[in-house]
Design an enzyme around this catalytic site. Structure first.
Site, PDB file in Angstrom:
ATOM      1  CG  ASP A 293      20.234  -5.366  -9.831  1.00 22.53           C
ATOM      2  OD1 ASP A 293      19.321  -4.651 -10.407  1.00 22.53           O
ATOM      3  OD2 ASP A 293      21.073  -4.935  -8.737  1.00 22.53           O
TER       4      ASP A 293
ATOM      5  CG  ASP B 254      21.083   0.893 -11.209  1.00 19.97           C
ATOM      6  OD1 ASP B 254      21.978   1.568 -12.388  1.00 19.97           O
ATOM      7  OD2 ASP B 254      19.941   1.151 -11.561  1.00 19.97           O
TER       8      ASP B 254
HETATM    9 MG   LIG Z   1      20.731  -3.289  -7.753  1.00 17.08          MG
END
Ligand SMILES: [Mg+2]
Length: 176
Positions: free
Chosen positions: A9, A11
């Protein structure tokens, strides 16, 4: 011979999740991610980013903004001798690509001939745990406690929750 991958992922994992990050100036790197990418590179795992970017759908920024940001992030990593093979993002709210739907995961699998059962995913939200209809095996998933409450009904053998990204890094050292 199938590839193995470490899916990330963006962020909250590569960079601090300030909410709808799209400018290079807003990138604060999570230092522990560098060791993780280095390990994956050394162990011949492809490193692939899978990120929901609904800020595009909401008109907060554009696809070009995301492309430019990912290019800058990639350049920064290359200077550290770290390699990310590909960056997938989903701009839409209602899409099979939007995590936890598996669209991006399956596109990456197809593009790079990846064995998902031998792959790993790191995220910081329950939505980083891919939903599977049983036709594919979800990569073992590490959830890092960040600013979100991370719980998931499948916590157990294929999903685990960790206090820090550094803890995940230690786990991966035994697995990759
Ligand atoms: Mg995230």
């Amino acid at each position: 011979m199938k590839e193995k991958a470490l899916f990330l992922d963006r962020d909250g994992i590569l960079n601090v999740d300030k909410g709808y990050v799209y400018k290079w100036d807003d990138i604060i790197w999570n230092d522990d991610i560098f060791d993780i990418i280095k390990l994956a590179n050394e162990k011949d795992y492809l490193v692939i980013v899978l990120t929901n970017q609904s800020g595009i759908h909401k008109g907060m920024y554009t696809r070009d903004d995301v492309h430019i940001l990912h290019e800058k992030m990639n350049d920064f990593l290359i200077k550290k001798d770290l390699k990310i093979t590909d960056w997938f993002y989903c701009a839409e709210m209602d899409s099979m690509d939007r995590k936890p739907n598996p669209g991006m995961l399956l596109k990456a699998q197809l593009k790079y001939n990846i064995d998902l059962a031998k792959s790993y995913m790191i995220g910081d939200k329950a939505t980083d745990v891919f939903e599977t209809d049983g036709t594919f095996i979800r990569p073992r998933t590490f959830l890092v406690k960040g600013q979100y409450a991370v719980t998931h009904p499948d916590v157990g053998s294929t999903v685990s929750v960790h206090d820090t990204l550094g803890d995940v890094s230690k786990e991966l050292r035994n697995l990759l």
